[in-house]
Design an enzyme around this catalytic site. Sequence first.
Site, short mmCIF file in Angstrom:
data_model
loop_
_atom_site.label_atom_id
_atom_site.label_comp_id
_atom_site.label_asym_id
_atom_site.label_seq_id
_atom_site.Cartn_x
_atom_site.Cartn_y
_atom_site.Cartn_z
CB SER A 251 -0.96 -0.03 1.19
OG SER A 251 -1.99 0.92 1.04
CG ASP A 348 -6.53 -3.03 -3.91
OD1 ASP A 348 -7.22 -2.13 -3.41
OD2 ASP A 348 -5.34 -3.23 -3.61
CG HIS A 381 -5.55 -2.35 -0.25
ND1 HIS A 381 -4.81 -1.84 -1.29
CD2 HIS A 381 -5.09 -1.73 0.86
CE1 HIS A 381 -3.94 -0.96 -0.84
NE2 HIS A 381 -4.09 -0.87 0.47
#
Length: 426
Positions: A251, A348, A381
């Site tokens: 991330s 995601d 994610h």
Amino acid sequence: MSYALLAVGLVSLVLALNALWPPRRFMALVIPGFFSSWLTIEMAPQLLVLEAAGLGLLAAYGGLDAWPGWIGLIAGLVGIAGTVATIVASRRTVVTLRDSDVPLDLDPEGAPRYPFSHLVVPQLCLIPRRGVQVVRNVVFREEGRLRLKLDVYRPKTERMTEPKTDGTLRPGLMQIHGGGWVIGDKREQGLPLLNHMAVQGWVGFNVNYRLSPRATWPEHLLDLKHFIAWYREHAAEYGADPDFLCVTGGSAGGHLAAMVALSANEPEFQPGFEDVDTSVRGAVPFYGVYDFVEAGPWPIPFGANALVERMMVKRSFKDEPEAFAAASPVSYLRQDAPPFFVIHGSKDTLIPVPEARRFVKKLRDVSDAPVLYAEMKGGQHAFDVFPSYRTARVVEGVERYLTGLHRQYLQGRPPSVPDEVSDSVG
């Protein structure tokens, strides 16, 4: 009891639908949708057991005595089918990695699998694996009141496997946590990977950096460059090779890992230690942001959202777009970039997968080094925070890939997709 069965069945159905088709448009739904689908997808086996047990017990104790219970049972069975579908998608991780030319078959006899116990009880990833020693809270930068720390993951001396070097020093790996540049800590992320790498003879460094809003870009990156300078000087004290360091992160950590790899030796990012070599030998960014200026998968450029504009960069995107370009890894694409292995989940919802695809395409157009890309079908994610089946296979693949790069380094060969990969996936 019938209404209890109805409620359980509907919850199971909603969780399954959200995992398969998470909301992407309305911000009020995106965040809660992400968290519920994240937990559902990566904890699917545990959820499946709970769903089946809950439906079975409620049905056995009178849940089917009225029509709401039958509706709940049908909804729950459909939800279970959806949960099974997420498990099936996760089981295709190995196929995805092989299709990406990840060398899973390198040293097959010497590569221990990720422990099954961690897949059953994910909390075990918080405990160092057998044969791993963790040295916590090592200070790597201290200036005035600023004290930045890291944790070291390395093989225990008494349990060290034969070094995969021609001496005693081991390859090093830098792990950068995520959290939107505003939250996160070295104790929370990258643990499955660092433990597995240490078992395989690597020395991992889980590094903290200053967070926004207190920190203003590029202070986050400067802190990580300071770590590399520290690593050059102190790596050998922890059994690591000062000349061999790779970087990974997820991330915001994926963005920073890409920046570290692509902005090597840029004087503006290492003031006062411009002469230190801050290059790395390989980069493995997970689900990162790579371009703050071009909108791409978002309705507006990522740099124009409040998080980046007001808390991280603290400039007006409209008036100073060049400041956001300077924070974008795509602005530093270079022919001599290190090898990249980019990983992203197809589901995601926080950083849509087209962001990774366009970065990989642009990097491949410029870089002479190999750029591998693995798109995890059904992955959300931050999927690797939990030691799920998908995480275990990805961790094994990353270790095999980086070990291949290290082997080429020892042989004095330029980085390339290892010869063994072609033999194993051809």
